[in-house]
Design a protein around this motif. Sequence first.
Motif, short mmCIF file in Angstrom:
data_model
loop_
_atom_site.label_atom_id
_atom_site.label_comp_id
_atom_site.label_asym_id
_atom_site.label_seq_id
_atom_site.Cartn_x
_atom_site.Cartn_y
_atom_site.Cartn_z
N UNK A 1 0.82 -1.21 0.00
CA UNK A 1 0.00 0.00 0.00
C UNK A 1 0.86 1.26 0.00
N UNK A 2 0.47 2.23 -0.84
CA UNK A 2 1.20 3.48 -0.96
C UNK A 2 0.24 4.56 -1.47
N UNK A 3 0.74 5.76 -1.67
CA UNK A 3 -0.07 6.82 -2.29
C UNK A 3 0.59 7.21 -3.61
N UNK A 4 -0.26 7.50 -4.59
CA UNK A 4 0.23 7.84 -5.93
C UNK A 4 -0.59 9.00 -6.49
N UNK A 5 0.11 9.93 -7.09
CA UNK A 5 -0.53 11.05 -7.80
C UNK A 5 0.49 11.55 -8.82
N UNK A 6 0.36 11.11 -10.05
CA UNK A 6 1.30 11.47 -11.11
C UNK A 6 0.68 12.56 -11.99
N UNK A 7 1.52 13.42 -12.53
CA UNK A 7 1.01 14.49 -13.39
C UNK A 7 2.08 14.95 -14.36
N UNK A 8 1.66 15.28 -15.56
CA UNK A 8 2.54 15.94 -16.52
C UNK A 8 2.57 17.43 -16.22
N UNK A 9 3.77 18.00 -16.07
CA UNK A 9 3.92 19.40 -15.66
C UNK A 9 4.31 20.26 -16.87
N UNK A 10 3.49 20.17 -17.91
CA UNK A 10 3.73 20.89 -19.16
C UNK A 10 3.37 22.37 -19.02
N UNK A 11 4.28 23.25 -19.43
CA UNK A 11 4.00 24.68 -19.46
C UNK A 11 3.70 25.09 -20.90
N UNK A 12 2.53 25.65 -21.12
CA UNK A 12 2.11 26.06 -22.46
C UNK A 12 2.23 27.56 -22.65
N UNK A 13 2.66 27.96 -23.84
CA UNK A 13 2.57 29.34 -24.29
C UNK A 13 2.27 29.27 -25.78
N UNK A 14 1.01 29.49 -26.14
CA UNK A 14 0.57 29.30 -27.52
C UNK A 14 1.09 30.37 -28.47
N UNK A 15 1.65 31.45 -27.92
CA UNK A 15 2.30 32.45 -28.77
C UNK A 15 3.68 31.98 -29.20
N UNK A 16 4.21 31.00 -28.49
CA UNK A 16 5.54 30.47 -28.80
C UNK A 16 6.46 30.56 -27.61
N UNK A 17 7.27 29.55 -27.43
CA UNK A 17 8.26 29.50 -26.35
C UNK A 17 9.17 30.72 -26.43
N UNK A 18 9.35 31.40 -25.30
CA UNK A 18 10.25 32.54 -25.27
C UNK A 18 9.66 33.82 -25.83
N UNK A 19 8.36 33.83 -26.10
CA UNK A 19 7.75 35.00 -26.76
C UNK A 19 7.23 36.03 -25.77
N UNK A 20 7.35 35.78 -24.49
CA UNK A 20 6.81 36.71 -23.50
C UNK A 20 6.00 35.95 -22.47
N UNK A 21 4.80 36.44 -22.17
CA UNK A 21 3.97 35.81 -21.15
C UNK A 21 2.66 35.32 -21.76
#
Length: 348
Positions: free
Chosen positions: A171-191
């Motif tokens: 028995x254990x605890x599990x909570x997995x998640x993908x930690x994807x950061x999205x910026x639809x204007x493009x990576x490095x384009x601002x905020x």
Amino acid sequence: MTTPGPRSFGTLPGGGEVTVHTLTAPGGPVLRVLDLGATVQALHLPDPAGGPGTNVVLGQPDAAACAAPPEAFLGAVVGRYANRIAGARFPLDGELVQLVANEGGNTLHGGPDGFHRRLWRTVFAGRDRLVLELVSPAGDQGFPGELTVRATYTVNGPTVALDLEARTDAPTVVNLAGHLYLNLAGEGSGTVEDHLLTVAADHYLPVGRDGLPTGGLAPVAGTPLDLTTPARLGERMRSEHPHVAAVGGIDHSFHLRGTGLRAAARLEHSAGGRSVELWTDQPALQVYTGNALDGAITGPGGRGYPRGAGLALEPQRHPDSPNRPELSDPVLRPGETYRSRTEWRFRY
């Protein structure tokens, strides 16, 4: 962009070669995934005019940068327990489990040596599908039971999917998640402040300055966390509302409507003509506006990531559920299989 297949992404400072796999499908995005942390390093959406495409996720330029501080979990699969566990401990079957703390006295994203820092084994690598596996021994960061985890990435037309599975021998605890950061204007384009976000949730979890729940679920109505209709992120993340100001933006768990695989959120960037609809089978969605980013991390495009450079939408259980089982059930027992599916359905 590169052709499908594996190649070297460099060597970690302590040794260990990191491999990047490139996945694609006809008419679909080009996805680059590292075996380090099962991490999405880049995701290029096709250019309708036939150009090289636009990378819409934040990432690191090489293996050495992945290991360097500060830690932002860019694109990684985090675990064993995504999000926070208060006091780095929790009760399980009458016993108190003590974890390794890595954020004050609490445990964040599995501890100081979480899954995002591990080299995963490649089980299968094809043109449009990648399967990675990690075995976490009993006692890893204090968690009981040996846990075997698989992460499967698939590109199918305009959809990118992540399937997570886990099995345990105790028995254990599990909570997995993908930690994807999205910026639809493009990576490095601002905020992402000019992006519009919709979340299919009528309740959220208020938290204190430490990011831990301060009580039970609360209605989003009448707060800047009401994202039931499209909301401009800049206005919401800079709100003076105490629940937003406490964490310097949005960093909250939203209790999603319904069960099973369903639409949970939609992110739009009107100026670029791009949008993504996130589907999940998880009960909650952590929405994080990159509040801790301060320019210290430089992406593959050579630009530092400022506050709000990307938006993380993390399907998962609610934070601190090992201590708050009324929020969501995180316990996995032998003979059971933990499963999570996330789909990013892009339009461009």
